[in-house]
Design a protein around this motif. Structure first.
Motif, PDB file in Angstrom:
ATOM      1  N   LYS A  59       0.844  -1.216   0.000  1.00 39.36           N
ATOM      2  CA  LYS A  59       0.000   0.000   0.000  1.00 39.36           C
ATOM      3  C   LYS A  59       0.862   1.242   0.000  1.00 39.36           C
ATOM      4  O   LYS A  59       2.036   1.186   0.344  1.00 39.36           O
ATOM      5  CB  LYS A  59      -0.853   0.035   1.272  1.00 39.36           C
ATOM      6  N   TYR A 107      -7.437   0.060  -4.688  1.00 40.67           N
ATOM      7  CA  TYR A 107      -8.238   0.724  -3.637  1.00 40.67           C
ATOM      8  C   TYR A 107      -8.300   2.236  -3.856  1.00 40.67           C
ATOM      9  O   TYR A 107      -9.278   2.885  -3.461  1.00 40.67           O
ATOM     10  CB  TYR A 107      -7.711   0.368  -2.231  1.00 40.67           C
ATOM     11  N   ASP A 110     -10.624   2.957  -7.003  1.00 42.61           N
ATOM     12  CA  ASP A 110     -12.031   2.857  -6.587  1.00 42.61           C
ATOM     13  C   ASP A 110     -12.495   4.171  -5.957  1.00 42.61           C
ATOM     14  O   ASP A 110     -13.629   4.591  -6.145  1.00 42.61           O
ATOM     15  CB  ASP A 110     -12.226   1.709  -5.585  1.00 42.61           C
TER      16      ASP A 110
END
Ligand SMILES: Cc1cc2nc3c(=O)[nH]c(=O)nc-3n(C[C@H](O)[C@H](O)[C@H](O)COP(=O)(O)O)c2cc1C
Length: 189
Positions: A59, A107, A110
């Protein structure tokens, strides 16, 4: 075109990369600021926002994720590009599913939707000696989990850089091209 390149960086490689991207954009006459998330007061003055971070455990760094959460409405209103520096950039197929590569940033796609004009995983660097004790311990644990031999661990702990300015200039060129294409589309609408 006023552009912000916002870089979350623990050991400096993303900040250095941000400087290279800025350099390339300035050659085309872009007005560019390179800033860490904590120093951005407002993004309202920018037409283009480029968000970069080192990749940690798949991430972006928490300060970048928090920055995106806080500024989500304004980000959705402008052209945004994303880049993450990583040591492993290629996606792999596991049991019919794609892991790694750009899927690590899904993520964020989105959240940001159509505002994202371009995104890429770019080459990073690791210098074990510069890391915090916590990161060193975490990586040692990770290498043991992969059942690497002592020799493989020794090699991984050597200073390694994959960073090459041309990759970052190419990223800057693609962002500029895609921002122009988006503007042309907006003018036609
Ligand atoms: C604790 C730790 C975890 C990392 N996790 C990943 C990872 O999940 N995937 C990857 O490709 N690189 C990973 N890296 C490599 C970093 O993304 C790379 O060193 C990057 O250049 C760091 O950028 P920065 O110095 O700007 O923070 C990790 C590095 C450290 C120290």
């Amino acid at each position: 075109m006023k552009t912000a390149i916002i870089c979350a960086s623990r050991y400096g490689s993303t900040t250095e990369a941000g400087g290279w991207i800025a350099q390339r954009m300035m050659i085309e006459g872009h007005d560019v600021d390179v800033l860490p998330p904590a120093e951005v007061r407002s993004i309202s003055e920018y037409d283009v926002v480029i968000l970069g971070s080192g990749l940690y455990a798949h991430k972006m760094l928490p300060e970048m994720n928090e920055f995106i959460e806080t500024n989500i409405d304004e980000l959705k209103d402008r052209a945004v590009a994303l880049f993450a520096l990583a040591m492993k950039r290629e996606p792999i197929l596991v049991n019919g599913q794609v892991h790694g590569g750009l899927s690590h940033l899904q993520y964020l796609f989105d959240k940001l939707g159509d505002s994202v004009v371009h995104a890429d995983m770019l080459p990073g660097e690791m210098v074990f000696e510069r890391m915090t004790e916590q990161d060193k311990t975490g990586l040692e644990r990770f290498y043991r989990m992969l059942s690497l031999s002592d020799e493989e661990v020794r090699i991984r702990k050597q200073p390694r850089t994959l960073m090459c300015k041309s990759d970052f200039w190419e990223f800057a060129e693609t962002v500029m091209r895609k921002v122009r294409a988006r503007e042309d589309r907006n003018e036609m609408d």
